[in-house]
Design a protein around this motif. Sequence first.
Motif, PDB file in Angstrom:
ATOM      1  N   ARG A   1      -4.983   2.032   9.700  1.00  0.00           N
ATOM      2  CA  ARG A   1      -5.405   3.316  10.268  1.00  0.00           C
ATOM      3  C   ARG A   1      -4.218   4.060  10.868  1.00  0.00           C
ATOM      4  N   ASP A   2      -3.340   3.341  11.572  1.00  0.00           N
ATOM      5  CA  ASP A   2      -2.157   3.968  12.155  1.00  0.00           C
ATOM      6  C   ASP A   2      -1.240   4.518  11.072  1.00  0.00           C
ATOM      7  N   PHE A   3      -1.071   3.749  10.014  1.00  0.00           N
ATOM      8  CA  PHE A   3      -0.171   4.203   8.951  1.00  0.00           C
ATOM      9  C   PHE A   3      -0.725   5.447   8.241  1.00  0.00           C
ATOM     10  N   ARG A   4      -2.036   5.507   8.068  1.00  0.00           N
ATOM     11  CA  ARG A   4      -2.639   6.691   7.457  1.00  0.00           C
ATOM     12  C   ARG A   4      -2.425   7.917   8.354  1.00  0.00           C
TER      13      ARG A   4
ATOM     14  N   ALA B   1      -3.233  -5.236   3.353  1.00  0.00           N
ATOM     15  CA  ALA B   1      -4.112  -5.921   4.306  1.00  0.00           C
ATOM     16  C   ALA B   1      -3.590  -5.868   5.731  1.00  0.00           C
ATOM     17  N   SER B   2      -2.667  -4.968   6.014  1.00  0.00           N
ATOM     18  CA  SER B   2      -2.187  -4.841   7.385  1.00  0.00           C
ATOM     19  C   SER B   2      -3.319  -4.336   8.278  1.00  0.00           C
TER      20      SER B   2
ATOM     21  N   GLU C   1       0.859  -1.180   0.000  1.00  0.00           N
ATOM     22  CA  GLU C   1       0.000   0.000   0.000  1.00  0.00           C
ATOM     23  C   GLU C   1       0.899   1.234   0.000  1.00  0.00           C
ATOM     24  N   ILE C   2       0.512   2.249  -0.752  1.00  0.00           N
ATOM     25  CA  ILE C   2       1.335   3.455  -0.889  1.00  0.00           C
ATOM     26  C   ILE C   2       0.515   4.685  -0.524  1.00  0.00           C
ATOM     27  N   GLU C   3       1.057   5.500   0.343  1.00  0.00           N
ATOM     28  CA  GLU C   3       0.445   6.782   0.678  1.00  0.00           C
ATOM     29  C   GLU C   3       1.424   7.890   0.307  1.00  0.00           C
TER      30      GLU C   3
END
Length: 299
Positions: free
Chosen positions: A286-289, A281-282, A161-163
């Motif tokens: 929410r924490d990473f966002r 799928a981690s 996933e990439i933010e």
Amino acid sequence: MTTYLPTIKQLQYLVALHEAGHFGRAADACYVTQSTLSAGIRELETLIGVTLVERTRRVVRFTPLGERIVDKARRVLRETEDLGDIARAAGKPMSGELRMSVIPTIAPFLLPRILPRLRKDYPDLKLFLREETSAAACDGLHQGRSDCVLLALPYVCGDVEIEPLFDDRLFVAFPDGESERVDSPVLAEDIDDTRLLLLEDGHCLKDHALAACNNPDLRGQATMMGTSLHTIVQMVDNGLGVTMLPEMAVKSGILEGTNIVVRAIEAERASRKIALIWRKASPRERDFRLLAQALAAAH
């Protein structure tokens, strides 16, 4: 019928030995004695009835079956860690332990600005940092050594996933007196490829710099000899060549005490994109966002 299964600790010992290639270093990584780690691996071998590791005085060599068991052990350990992540995700956001890898061309320039803010806004978060190259960071992410990675794109890091956070422009850095010889902004063809100093292989900034130049000949002729941006800056300041620096490094004061002049470069890919990535799928998405928002705000 009773079924005896490997313990999590035994699998941790096995994976640590595979990564370290040495019983002593693996034991240090697991915070146990060498005899404890060795005994744990022997117990595992006895339990499953096969030899996983060939032991000699000089070499630790895994058997073909041992290599397969290590791969499976890594997946089991990642799933086990996800159990804790699921519990944390259901509770207070941005709390507990979080392991983040950061590439060397970002860490010293962005982290000093973001860490105080994270400590203030999220006092229950225990952030463990590892500085490593993009390749090592991506490998560590997929192997479960880290939870997320702060790196620069474009870079192929597998199924993640990439933010995206922000764009980081690239600048050409000249020794004192040399910048007057070229126009501003600098065109790729105006860069002296015989004097270009770049980071050694393994640093994605080298590829970003070469992409900005958009010159196939430059890729083959550039002199790549720096192990860090700070080292390259000193080389440029001593008149040994020119280089390309990211905007965050310039703004963080990497040129203080030097006579180096930087100029913008005119090119289609004259920037890199800073992003936070994590495994798909981690349960801690929410924490990473939230972490990504804090990193972008700090910029």
